[in-house]
Scaffold this motif. Structure first.
Motif, PDB file in Angstrom:
ATOM      1  N   TYR A 142      -1.748  -1.442  -4.027  1.00 48.36           N
ATOM      2  CA  TYR A 142      -2.635  -0.274  -4.121  1.00 48.36           C
ATOM      3  C   TYR A 142      -1.803   0.981  -3.934  1.00 48.36           C
ATOM      4  O   TYR A 142      -0.987   1.076  -3.010  1.00 48.36           O
ATOM      5  CB  TYR A 142      -3.693  -0.354  -3.024  1.00 48.36           C
ATOM      6  N   LEU A 175      -7.789  -7.337  -3.605  1.00 46.01           N
ATOM      7  CA  LEU A 175      -6.380  -6.940  -3.692  1.00 46.01           C
ATOM      8  C   LEU A 175      -5.503  -7.888  -2.880  1.00 46.01           C
ATOM      9  O   LEU A 175      -4.426  -8.287  -3.328  1.00 46.01           O
ATOM     10  CB  LEU A 175      -6.216  -5.510  -3.186  1.00 46.01           C
ATOM     11  N   THR A 205       0.848  -1.181   0.000  1.00 43.73           N
ATOM     12  CA  THR A 205       0.000   0.000   0.000  1.00 43.73           C
ATOM     13  C   THR A 205       0.885   1.232   0.000  1.00 43.73           C
ATOM     14  O   THR A 205       1.804   1.357   0.816  1.00 43.73           O
ATOM     15  CB  THR A 205      -0.928   0.023   1.229  1.00 43.73           C
TER      16      THR A 205
END
Length: 240
Positions: A114, A107, A5
């Protein structure tokens, strides 16, 4: 596995902030660019496409979401990385309202990293600070950064990070908004990110800062106080 992330505080001065995300997505990855389309979606996509290609070898793919419609998580199934772009933050939160649990699960299951740019960084939080410039009718940040909202507004987000996120911190003066949200208990703690600055979350319980600016960590203190510590590029932030 490393970072999956990535949070970018906005800005267009350095394409390098996308590079760690592209590396996590693999060789010549297909990057789905989710854009809340206010009528200029194709033009906005071209801007992100240029920045991504400058940062590394990749194939950007437009995933436009016209205002008033909802993003379908399955659209992210055919890409190697998802970049949620910038624009009106409440519009992005509304676009994800029907997949707040489904998209993060997809995901995770497929190992898709992401990245959130500006609004995309804000909605990555479990409790997303989507805008506002007033707290109980008292100004806490410039009205120009309010995202068309009055009172500070915190809404359900994607839950990819456990803290609240604000963006354009130094440039738009949004750090006090996040501080107010933490002090009021709207979010447990938060990170306000400058433009052209990346916060990448690792699997070791730390976040790492890179880019041109700083990441400002806001934690609650005794009473209604907060503690703010700013981290420069190369520094690591322990996450509770």
């Amino acid at each position: 596995m490393g970072s999956r992330t990535f949070l970018i505080g906005g800005g267009w001065d350095t394409a390098e902030v996308y590079a760690p995300f592209l590396r996590a997505a693999g060789d010549a990855p297909r990057i789905g660019c989710v854009i809340a389309d206010e009528g200029d979606g194709e033009e906005q996509f071209a801007r992100y496409e240029g920045a991504l290609r400058k940062a590394g070898d990749c194939v950007p793919v437009p995933l436009l979401v016209p205002l008033g419609t909802r993003f379908e998580a399955e659209r992210a199934a055919d890409v190697d990385g998802v970049l949620v772009c910038g624009g009106l933050t409440p519009a992005y939160q509304e676009a994800f309202t029907e997949c707040l649990e489904v998209l993060p699960r997809l995901l995770a299951e497929r190992g898709i990293p992401y990245a959130g740019f500006s609004a995309g960084a804000a909605v990555a939080a479990r409790q997303a600070v989507v805008g506002g410039w007033l707290l109980d009718a008292v100004p806490v940040c410039p009205e120009d950064s309010a995202e068309d909202l009055a009172e500070i507004d915190v809404r359900p987000g994607l839950g990819l990070v456990p803290f609240g996120v604000d963006v354009h911190a130094a440039q738009w003066g949004t750090l006090p908004r996040l501080a107010a949200a933490v002090a009021r208990g709207y979010v447990p703690y938060g990170i306000a990110i400058d433009e052209n600055t990346l916060v990448g979350l690792g699997d070791d319980g730390h976040a790492r800062v890179s880019g041109l600016g700083r990441a400002h960590v806001v934690r609650p203190a005794e009473g209604d106080a907060v503690l703010v510590r700013s981290h420069a590029a190369g520094e690591s932030i322990p996450l509770p």
